[in-house]
Design an enzyme around this catalytic site. Structure first.
Site, mmCIF file in Angstrom:
data_model
loop_
_atom_site.group_PDB
_atom_site.id
_atom_site.type_symbol
_atom_site.label_atom_id
_atom_site.label_comp_id
_atom_site.label_asym_id
_atom_site.label_seq_id
_atom_site.Cartn_x
_atom_site.Cartn_y
_atom_site.Cartn_z
ATOM 1 N N HIS A 113 0.818 -1.217 0.000
ATOM 2 C CA HIS A 113 0.000 0.000 0.000
ATOM 3 C C HIS A 113 0.853 1.269 0.000
ATOM 4 O O HIS A 113 0.353 2.361 -0.263
ATOM 5 C CB HIS A 113 -0.994 -0.006 1.165
ATOM 6 C CG HIS A 113 -0.421 0.309 2.509
ATOM 7 N ND1 HIS A 113 -0.189 -0.642 3.464
ATOM 8 C CD2 HIS A 113 -0.048 1.486 3.085
ATOM 9 C CE1 HIS A 113 0.290 -0.084 4.553
ATOM 10 N NE2 HIS A 113 0.396 1.210 4.336
ATOM 11 N N ASP A 144 0.225 -7.550 1.430
ATOM 12 C CA ASP A 144 0.614 -6.150 1.596
ATOM 13 C C ASP A 144 2.131 -5.977 1.672
ATOM 14 O O ASP A 144 2.654 -5.272 2.543
ATOM 15 C CB ASP A 144 -0.045 -5.530 2.823
ATOM 16 C CG ASP A 144 -0.085 -3.996 2.727
ATOM 17 O OD1 ASP A 144 0.471 -3.445 1.756
ATOM 18 O OD2 ASP A 144 -0.676 -3.362 3.615
ATOM 19 N N SER A 227 4.535 2.905 7.738
ATOM 20 C CA SER A 227 4.325 1.727 6.900
ATOM 21 C C SER A 227 5.588 1.347 6.143
ATOM 22 O O SER A 227 6.223 2.191 5.508
ATOM 23 C CB SER A 227 3.215 1.994 5.875
ATOM 24 O OG SER A 227 1.954 1.861 6.455
#
Length: 375
Positions: A113, A144, A227
């Site tokens: 992402h 992911d 992230s």
């Protein structure tokens, strides 16, 4: 408390974070002065000097921190020195995230992402201020994860050391490293709060919609921009990639403090190695019934199971006798009310394992033993 996770990439990379600073001046009430007062008793000077020395020694002893505190601080500083140079900042269009240097060839692993639909990125490494260009090798949204590669490998690029998922335990001290809110090379600390968590990521707000099993839960503060960064133990080993933070609907979808999730290092290295070697993931290691399904509602319009839409011919469900129209209501001991619940029930299983699947066909409850296939 109901919580829902959200991805941790940071939108609007070029927006500067304004920090309001307050000067911290000592107040009169907060300043203490020690005064030695001698009485008029004719006590000789040397005794007063001896008492003063003793009090100074006692004060010095009280002020000294325990050796264990110094050792822990030294451990923190050592880990940061060892690992932070391997954590990079990734700019993908208008979003900002983090990544970890995987090898000396310039491969960097991050979240799917974070890269989104992008093919080219700007990466700022610890060894230089000027961003370097990188290209996408492959993205694996189902877990992911993604791998990008620097077009030019700078001198001194340092790959991280990756740990062992089987040795991760609740209570271990960990550090989270990345670029939260665009603040590169930031570090927070906490503990491993839980292991073996299965979390479904939202498909909105930049998420991939993936259901990820065996995630590491941590109390280390992680925020948008973390992230793809590193969750690290005190042996300077990466044990996970911070990916999701919990949100609390009762707080207007605000962050639930101290609840974050990281993809376990075992899955990280499995996916990265396949992408680097083959250009894609060839063996996911994720169990599947090998069906297409959808959530079915009951008479009260509440989720009541996962209806089988299509069965892969020769696949796991087909071999066990399941067919289109069946409604799956249970996998092992897990009650199934939705397609998301089905994915979560299978997330911690492995291909080749046998599970008992409960389902409804023509109003009749049935069971079947299924040898799981692979996604």
């Amino acid at each position: 408390m109901e919580i829902s996770p959200r991805p941790l990439s940071r939108g609007t990379a070029r927006r500067r974070l304004r920090l309001r600073l307050r000067r911290l001046l000592p107040s009169a009430a907060g300043v203490c002065a020690a005064v030695l007062i001698g009485g008029c008793t004719g006590t000789p000077g040397p005794e007063r000097t001896e008492a003063s020395s003793w009090q100074r020694m006692e004060s010095s002893t009280r002020a000294a921190p325990p050796s264990s505190v110094n050792e822990l601080q030294t451990d923190y500083e050592t880990v940061i020195k060892n690992v932070l140079p391997s954590v990079v900042q990734i700019e993908a269009g208008n979003s900002l995230g983090s990544g970890i240097v995987y090898d000396s060839k310039g491969h960097v692993i991050t979240n799917a992402h974070v890269v989104g639909e992008g093919r080219s990125f700007l990466v700022t490494v610890a060894t230089g201020e000027e961003p370097l260009t990188a290209k996408l090798v492959s993205s694996y949204p189902e877990q992911d994860l993604a791998v990008i590669k620097l077009e030019r490998v700078p001198a001194g690029l340092r790959p991280a050391t990756f740990g062992d998922s089987s040795k991760v335990a609740v209570g271990q001290i960990v550090l989270a490293m990345g670029s939260p809110l665009g603040l590169s090379s930031s570090v927070t600390q906490g503990i491993v709060s839980g292991i073996g968590r299965t979390v479904s990521e939202s498909a909105t707000g930049g998420g991939t919609g993936a259901t990820i099993g065996n995630m590491v839960q941590t109390s280390a503060a992680i925020n948008p921009g973390n992230s793809g960064g590193a969750l690290v133990n005190l042996d300077s080993e990466v044990i996970g990639i911070p990916t999701l933070a919990a949100t609390d609907p009762e707080l207007g979808e605000g962050a639930a403090p101290g609840i974050g999730f990281a993809i376990p290092v075992s899955m990280v290295t499995t996916v990265a190695d396949q992408i680097i070697q083959n250009g894609k993931v060839t063996h996911s290691g994720r169990a599947a019934l090998e069906i297409t399904a959808r959530t079915v509602l009951d008479d009260s319009y509440q989720p009541a199971g996962a209806a089988v839409v299509e069965v892969v011919k020769g696949g796991a469900a087909d071999k066990a006798g399941l067919r289109a129209g069946d409604i799956i209501t249970k996998v092992g001991s897990s009650e199934i009310t939705s397609i998301t619940g089905l994915a979560e029930a299978l997330a911690s299983d492995e291909p080749g394992e046998k599970v008992v699947v409960g389902y409804v066909r023509d109003g009749e409850e049935r069971t079947a033993e299924v040898t799981l296939g692979e996604v």
